[in-house]
Motif scaffolding. Structure first.
Motif, PDB file in Angstrom:
ATOM      1  N   VAL A 117       0.867  -1.172   0.000  1.00 43.99           N
ATOM      2  CA  VAL A 117       0.000   0.000   0.000  1.00 43.99           C
ATOM      3  C   VAL A 117       0.907   1.226   0.000  1.00 43.99           C
ATOM      4  O   VAL A 117       1.722   1.397   0.914  1.00 43.99           O
ATOM      5  CB  VAL A 117      -0.932   0.023   1.243  1.00 43.99           C
ATOM      6  CG1 VAL A 117      -1.773   1.279   1.258  1.00 43.99           C
ATOM      7  CG2 VAL A 117      -1.816  -1.219   1.293  1.00 43.99           C
ATOM      8  N   ASN A 118       0.779   2.049  -1.034  1.00 39.60           N
ATOM      9  CA  ASN A 118       1.585   3.274  -1.138  1.00 39.60           C
ATOM     10  C   ASN A 118       3.086   3.016  -0.978  1.00 39.60           C
ATOM     11  O   ASN A 118       3.772   3.707  -0.227  1.00 39.60           O
ATOM     12  CB  ASN A 118       1.123   4.324  -0.123  1.00 39.60           C
ATOM     13  CG  ASN A 118      -0.295   4.762  -0.372  1.00 39.60           C
ATOM     14  OD1 ASN A 118      -0.751   4.831  -1.514  1.00 39.60           O
ATOM     15  ND2 ASN A 118      -1.030   5.047   0.687  1.00 39.60           N
ATOM     16  N   ASN A 119       3.587   1.993  -1.655  1.00 41.56           N
ATOM     17  CA  ASN A 119       5.002   1.637  -1.666  1.00 41.56           C
ATOM     18  C   ASN A 119       5.535   1.118  -0.330  1.00 41.56           C
ATOM     19  O   ASN A 119       6.738   0.997  -0.132  1.00 41.56           O
ATOM     20  CB  ASN A 119       5.869   2.799  -2.169  1.00 41.56           C
ATOM     21  CG  ASN A 119       7.107   2.288  -2.869  1.00 41.56           C
ATOM     22  OD1 ASN A 119       7.045   1.355  -3.665  1.00 41.56           O
ATOM     23  ND2 ASN A 119       8.246   2.886  -2.573  1.00 41.56           N
ATOM     24  N   ILE A 120       4.629   0.821   0.624  1.00 45.26           N
ATOM     25  CA  ILE A 120       5.021   0.189   1.886  1.00 45.26           C
ATOM     26  C   ILE A 120       4.564  -1.264   1.827  1.00 45.26           C
ATOM     27  O   ILE A 120       3.388  -1.549   1.596  1.00 45.26           O
ATOM     28  CB  ILE A 120       4.380   0.880   3.110  1.00 45.26           C
ATOM     29  CG1 ILE A 120       4.801   2.342   3.194  1.00 45.26           C
ATOM     30  CG2 ILE A 120       4.720   0.129   4.398  1.00 45.26           C
ATOM     31  CD1 ILE A 120       6.270   2.576   3.480  1.00 45.26           C
ATOM     32  N   GLY A 121       5.515  -2.171   1.995  1.00 42.46           N
ATOM     33  CA  GLY A 121       5.195  -3.590   1.990  1.00 42.46           C
ATOM     34  C   GLY A 121       5.078  -4.121   3.404  1.00 42.46           C
ATOM     35  O   GLY A 121       5.882  -3.785   4.269  1.00 42.46           O
ATOM     36  N   THR A 122       4.055  -4.916   3.646  1.00 42.34           N
ATOM     37  CA  THR A 122       3.899  -5.632   4.907  1.00 42.34           C
ATOM     38  C   THR A 122       4.203  -7.094   4.613  1.00 42.34           C
ATOM     39  O   THR A 122       3.654  -7.667   3.672  1.00 42.34           O
ATOM     40  CB  THR A 122       2.471  -5.483   5.460  1.00 42.34           C
ATOM     41  OG1 THR A 122       2.191  -4.095   5.646  1.00 42.34           O
ATOM     42  CG2 THR A 122       2.310  -6.218   6.791  1.00 42.34           C
ATOM     43  N   VAL A 123       5.083  -7.683   5.423  1.00 39.38           N
ATOM     44  CA  VAL A 123       5.603  -9.031   5.163  1.00 39.38           C
ATOM     45  C   VAL A 123       5.206  -9.981   6.288  1.00 39.38           C
ATOM     46  O   VAL A 123       5.206  -9.613   7.462  1.00 39.38           O
ATOM     47  CB  VAL A 123       7.147  -8.996   5.039  1.00 39.38           C
ATOM     48  CG1 VAL A 123       7.722 -10.384   4.831  1.00 39.38           C
ATOM     49  CG2 VAL A 123       7.573  -8.046   3.926  1.00 39.38           C
ATOM     50  N   GLY A 124       4.902 -11.212   5.899  1.00 41.73           N
ATOM     51  CA  GLY A 124       4.616 -12.269   6.868  1.00 41.73           C
ATOM     52  C   GLY A 124       4.931 -13.604   6.238  1.00 41.73           C
ATOM     53  O   GLY A 124       5.515 -13.674   5.161  1.00 41.73           O
ATOM     54  N   ILE A 125       4.539 -14.678   6.924  1.00 42.23           N
ATOM     55  CA  ILE A 125       4.689 -16.008   6.335  1.00 42.23           C
ATOM     56  C   ILE A 125       3.304 -16.573   6.042  1.00 42.23           C
ATOM     57  O   ILE A 125       2.324 -16.205   6.688  1.00 42.23           O
ATOM     58  CB  ILE A 125       5.510 -16.984   7.213  1.00 42.23           C
ATOM     59  CG1 ILE A 125       4.820 -17.278   8.541  1.00 42.23           C
ATOM     60  CG2 ILE A 125       6.922 -16.470   7.404  1.00 42.23           C
ATOM     61  CD1 ILE A 125       5.402 -18.479   9.288  1.00 42.23           C
TER      62      ILE A 125
END
Length: 136
Positions: free
Chosen positions: A22-30
């Motif tokens: 979202v808006n060049n911010i990545g949220t990372v998980g598994i």
């Protein structure tokens, strides 16, 4: 194949991380597959806020009652936030891997890298193929 949950709004790696953007911010998980394979998560080591990571860089680790597993960055960027709740409640990775159990956020260096990841359908096919190899 076991009934794993997936999301069409996420992109996946072959090492079973996911990312939303979202808006060049990545949220990372598994992924649900990864947390299920690992078993009960008891410790989470995340990348330091402010650190630079590159695609496929090892940037942390997850420890479960069964095994330890490295965490890899799905894209290049600068880590902006860690899910500090996981320090006290690492089990959220198991119970809610796509929402409360996210791992870290980063500002994405090159948005085109997202195109190199797997979409939901491709990731499902990858898991099916992976499970078939294990059975053999």
């Amino acid at each position: 194949m076991k009934a794993y949950s997936f999301s069409a709004t996420r992109y996946y790696t072959k090492k079973h991380e996911w990312i939303t953007v979202v808006n060049n911010i990545g949220t990372v998980g598994i992924s649900d597959y990864a947390q299920n394979t690992l078993g009960d998560i008891v410790f989470v080591q995340l990348p330091e806020v402010g650190s630079e990571v590159n695609t496929s860089d090892e940037c942390g680790a997850l420890e479960s009652v069964k095994a330890a597993s490295e965490l890899y960055s799905p894209v290049s960027g600068t880590v902006t936030e860690n899910n500090t709740i996981l320090e006290e409640k690492p089990e959220l990775v198991n119970t809610d891997c796509y929402n409360q159990g996210w791992l870290f956020k980063l500002t994405i260096k090159d948005p085109k890298e997202i195109n190199l990841l797997l979409n939901e359908v491709e990731y499902k096919e990858f898991i099916i193929s992976d499970e078939e190899k294990i059975k053999k």
